[in-house]
Scaffold this motif. Sequence first.
Motif, PDB file in Angstrom:
ATOM      1  N   ASP A 181       0.882  -1.156   0.000  1.00 43.06           N
ATOM      2  CA  ASP A 181       0.000   0.000   0.000  1.00 43.06           C
ATOM      3  C   ASP A 181       0.928   1.217   0.000  1.00 43.06           C
ATOM      4  O   ASP A 181       1.438   1.630   1.030  1.00 43.06           O
ATOM      5  N   GLY A 182       1.141   1.732  -1.189  1.00 40.41           N
ATOM      6  CA  GLY A 182       2.074   2.854  -1.358  1.00 40.41           C
ATOM      7  C   GLY A 182       1.338   4.161  -1.585  1.00 40.41           C
ATOM      8  O   GLY A 182       1.731   4.956  -2.435  1.00 40.41           O
ATOM      9  N   ALA A 183       0.286   4.369  -0.800  1.00 43.01           N
ATOM     10  CA  ALA A 183      -0.471   5.627  -0.927  1.00 43.01           C
ATOM     11  C   ALA A 183       0.483   6.824  -0.886  1.00 43.01           C
ATOM     12  O   ALA A 183       0.299   7.797  -1.611  1.00 43.01           O
ATOM     13  N   ARG A 184       1.530   6.707  -0.037  1.00 45.24           N
ATOM     14  CA  ARG A 184       2.524   7.789   0.070  1.00 45.24           C
ATOM     15  C   ARG A 184       3.936   7.287  -0.224  1.00 45.24           C
ATOM     16  O   ARG A 184       4.895   7.746   0.380  1.00 45.24           O
ATOM     17  N   VAL A 185       4.055   6.375  -1.172  1.00 44.78           N
ATOM     18  CA  VAL A 185       5.381   5.821  -1.460  1.00 44.78           C
ATOM     19  C   VAL A 185       6.320   6.883  -2.044  1.00 44.78           C
ATOM     20  O   VAL A 185       7.538   6.806  -1.881  1.00 44.78           O
ATOM     21  N   PHE A 186       5.760   7.905  -2.697  1.00 44.99           N
ATOM     22  CA  PHE A 186       6.638   8.967  -3.231  1.00 44.99           C
ATOM     23  C   PHE A 186       7.246   9.793  -2.092  1.00 44.99           C
ATOM     24  O   PHE A 186       8.362  10.286  -2.217  1.00 44.99           O
ATOM     25  N   ASN A 187       6.520   9.924  -0.982  1.00 43.33           N
ATOM     26  CA  ASN A 187       7.115  10.589   0.190  1.00 43.33           C
ATOM     27  C   ASN A 187       8.320   9.788   0.683  1.00 43.33           C
ATOM     28  O   ASN A 187       9.340  10.358   1.079  1.00 43.33           O
ATOM     29  N   ALA A 188       8.188   8.453   0.648  1.00 40.95           N
ATOM     30  CA  ALA A 188       9.305   7.596   1.074  1.00 40.95           C
ATOM     31  C   ALA A 188      10.494   7.777   0.138  1.00 40.95           C
ATOM     32  O   ALA A 188      11.626   7.970   0.580  1.00 40.95           O
ATOM     33  N   ALA A 189      10.233   7.741  -1.176  1.00 41.04           N
ATOM     34  CA  ALA A 189      11.314   7.852  -2.161  1.00 41.04           C
ATOM     35  C   ALA A 189      12.035   9.199  -2.028  1.00 41.04           C
ATOM     36  O   ALA A 189      13.274   9.248  -2.048  1.00 41.04           O
ATOM     37  N   VAL A 190      11.262  10.259  -1.871  1.00 40.64           N
ATOM     38  CA  VAL A 190      11.865  11.588  -1.756  1.00 40.64           C
ATOM     39  C   VAL A 190      12.660  11.689  -0.447  1.00 40.64           C
ATOM     40  O   VAL A 190      13.759  12.248  -0.425  1.00 40.64           O
ATOM     41  N   SER A 191      12.143  11.128   0.630  1.00 42.62           N
ATOM     42  CA  SER A 191      12.873  11.128   1.912  1.00 42.62           C
ATOM     43  C   SER A 191      14.206  10.408   1.790  1.00 42.62           C
ATOM     44  O   SER A 191      15.203  10.833   2.362  1.00 42.62           O
ATOM     45  N   GLN A 192      14.193   9.273   1.104  1.00 39.66           N
ATOM     46  CA  GLN A 192      15.408   8.462   1.003  1.00 39.66           C
ATOM     47  C   GLN A 192      16.286   8.876  -0.171  1.00 39.66           C
ATOM     48  O   GLN A 192      17.349   8.298  -0.369  1.00 39.66           O
ATOM     49  N   GLN A 193      15.794   9.845  -0.950  1.00 36.93           N
ATOM     50  CA  GLN A 193      16.521  10.306  -2.133  1.00 36.93           C
ATOM     51  C   GLN A 193      16.879   9.153  -3.058  1.00 36.93           C
ATOM     52  O   GLN A 193      18.022   9.003  -3.498  1.00 36.93           O
ATOM     53  N   VAL A 194      15.883   8.312  -3.306  1.00 35.58           N
ATOM     54  CA  VAL A 194      16.044   7.226  -4.278  1.00 35.58           C
ATOM     55  C   VAL A 194      14.887   7.315  -5.274  1.00 35.58           C
ATOM     56  O   VAL A 194      13.884   7.994  -5.010  1.00 35.58           O
ATOM     57  N   SER A 195      15.042   6.628  -6.409  1.00 38.75           N
ATOM     58  CA  SER A 195      13.919   6.586  -7.348  1.00 38.75           C
ATOM     59  C   SER A 195      12.841   5.701  -6.712  1.00 38.75           C
ATOM     60  O   SER A 195      13.156   4.783  -5.948  1.00 38.75           O
ATOM     61  N   VAL A 196      11.594   5.957  -7.061  1.00 40.31           N
ATOM     62  CA  VAL A 196      10.510   5.180  -6.456  1.00 40.31           C
ATOM     63  C   VAL A 196      10.652   3.696  -6.829  1.00 40.31           C
ATOM     64  O   VAL A 196      10.308   2.807  -6.040  1.00 40.31           O
ATOM     65  N   ALA A 197      11.229   3.428  -8.003  1.00 38.66           N
ATOM     66  CA  ALA A 197      11.413   2.031  -8.439  1.00 38.66           C
ATOM     67  C   ALA A 197      12.347   1.262  -7.506  1.00 38.66           C
ATOM     68  O   ALA A 197      12.240   0.044  -7.377  1.00 38.66           O
ATOM     69  N   GLU A 198      13.256   1.979  -6.845  1.00 37.51           N
ATOM     70  CA  GLU A 198      14.149   1.285  -5.907  1.00 37.51           C
ATOM     71  C   GLU A 198      13.366   0.708  -4.730  1.00 37.51           C
ATOM     72  O   GLU A 198      13.770  -0.273  -4.117  1.00 37.51           O
ATOM     73  N   ILE A 199      12.256   1.328  -4.422  1.00 37.35           N
ATOM     74  CA  ILE A 199      11.372   0.825  -3.367  1.00 37.35           C
ATOM     75  C   ILE A 199      10.440  -0.241  -3.936  1.00 37.35           C
ATOM     76  O   ILE A 199      10.299  -1.328  -3.380  1.00 37.35           O
ATOM     77  N   THR A 200       9.809   0.089  -5.064  1.00 41.58           N
ATOM     78  CA  THR A 200       8.729  -0.770  -5.557  1.00 41.58           C
ATOM     79  C   THR A 200       9.234  -2.067  -6.193  1.00 41.58           C
ATOM     80  O   THR A 200       8.469  -3.015  -6.334  1.00 41.58           O
ATOM     81  N   GLN A 201      10.527  -2.119  -6.561  1.00 42.35           N
ATOM     82  CA  GLN A 201      11.083  -3.328  -7.193  1.00 42.35           C
ATOM     83  C   GLN A 201      10.909  -4.579  -6.325  1.00 42.35           C
ATOM     84  O   GLN A 201      10.940  -5.696  -6.834  1.00 42.35           O
ATOM     85  N   HIS A 202      10.751  -4.391  -5.026  1.00 44.59           N
ATOM     86  CA  HIS A 202      10.677  -5.544  -4.127  1.00 44.59           C
ATOM     87  C   HIS A 202       9.284  -6.177  -4.060  1.00 44.59           C
ATOM     88  O   HIS A 202       9.101  -7.183  -3.392  1.00 44.59           O
ATOM     89  N   PHE A 203       8.307  -5.558  -4.709  1.00 48.56           N
ATOM     90  CA  PHE A 203       6.914  -5.981  -4.529  1.00 48.56           C
ATOM     91  C   PHE A 203       6.327  -6.612  -5.790  1.00 48.56           C
ATOM     92  O   PHE A 203       6.745  -6.314  -6.901  1.00 48.56           O
ATOM     93  N   ASP A 204       5.301  -7.465  -5.564  1.00 43.48           N
ATOM     94  CA  ASP A 204       4.547  -8.023  -6.692  1.00 43.48           C
ATOM     95  C   ASP A 204       3.527  -7.020  -7.201  1.00 43.48           C
ATOM     96  O   ASP A 204       3.138  -7.054  -8.365  1.00 43.48           O
ATOM     97  N   SER A 205       3.035  -6.185  -6.291  1.00 45.55           N
ATOM     98  CA  SER A 205       2.097  -5.146  -6.714  1.00 45.55           C
ATOM     99  C   SER A 205       2.217  -3.958  -5.764  1.00 45.55           C
ATOM    100  O   SER A 205       2.596  -4.119  -4.601  1.00 45.55           O
ATOM    101  N   VAL A 206       1.901  -2.794  -6.300  1.00 42.60           N
ATOM    102  CA  VAL A 206       1.971  -1.560  -5.507  1.00 42.60           C
ATOM    103  C   VAL A 206       0.770  -0.707  -5.876  1.00 42.60           C
ATOM    104  O   VAL A 206       0.446  -0.557  -7.056  1.00 42.60           O
ATOM    105  N   SER A 207       0.112  -0.158  -4.847  1.00 41.56           N
ATOM    106  CA  SER A 207      -0.928   0.817  -5.153  1.00 41.56           C
ATOM    107  C   SER A 207      -0.437   2.193  -4.726  1.00 41.56           C
ATOM    108  O   SER A 207       0.199   2.341  -3.677  1.00 41.56           O
TER     109      SER A 207
END
Length: 341
Positions: free
Chosen positions: A172-198
């Motif tokens: 549930d990535g309702a705010r996954v872009f907040n995570a990516a911006v906080s960690q200064q990584v592309s959002v794909a670096e987070i989402t690559q680990h999942f089968d699905s992301v919302s």
Amino acid sequence: MTTADKLIDLRSDTVTAPTKAMRAVMASAPVGDDVYGEDPTVNRLEAQAAELLGFEAAVFAPSGTQSNLLALLSYCQRGDEYIVGQQAHTYKYEGGGAAVLGSIVPQPLEFEADGSLSLERVRQAIKPDDIHFARSRLLCLENTQGGKVLSLDYLQRSAVFAGEHKLALHLDGARVFNAAVSQQVSVAEITQHFDSVSICLSKGLGAPLGSLLCASQEHIVQARRWRKMLGGGMRQAGIVAAAGIYALENNVERLAEDHQHASQLVLGLADIDGVETLAHSNMVFAKVGIVGQKQLPEFLHQRGIRISGGETIRLVTHLDISAQDVSLVVAAFKDFFAANA
Ligand SMILES: *Cc1c(COP(=O)(O)O)cnc(C)c1O
């Protein structure tokens, strides 16, 4: 409207109104019937989101609640189980939809202090293959969780864990872009680990509505069927998808400002006796005591500031909150606590 008459609404980042520039792209968006797959703007948004998050396909849904439900329904059959946080949106804040509409059994577990689910506890909760039990099928994480950003290392370990235990892994990535911006990584670096992301377009990204579920082509085909069944098949939806494209192109990097404003708010409230604060990405949690709980929301409302009540109040920064607004909020808090010390 002058700054003074503007309502400063800190209840949620869902309260943002579309800007003029966003409304302009909405007004001129090419549209078609999306149930026939013929809305070029929806198709463009889905392709763009899938590419950005590193998935084969995506489906546009009216809300995050629906896109999470599409994932749950696509992975779990009747009598299957999903493992989820006790305070997770997909468990607690979606009306029990997975159980009501999917006959899917929730197995909630307490979140750890950092917003993760302990993989050891998840392991203990997985049911053996036995006729007594529901079939453990899916692990659902949330990032950010109450503003907390999950570590990349944890995500990596979760993916390995899910693979070992044959669980599908949904975010549930309702705010996954907040995570990516906080960690200064592309959002794909987070989402690559999942089968699905919302993802939600209507939170910090500032679109009026809309969410996307990203997954494999095969799962998105199933999710489209469920979306139609749930009444989420929209016609000339390009008019709102255009806002989503605008949001993805213009409003991701600026989330850093919301995080700065949250830190500014914590700093400003720090020297007030009787208030204890903490910030996670764009959310500030302030313990305001009994008097604060009873009287602060009304006091602030008189000053044009809206907050949710509670002994610990959640203050959320977003697109419509400026540094100057934060200063006004800090000043109002100071006045309240000076008068009510
Ligand atoms: C807002 C939110 C959603 C989706 O909510 P909708 O209001 O249905 O768009 C899902 N998960 C989390 C964590 C959220 O904050």
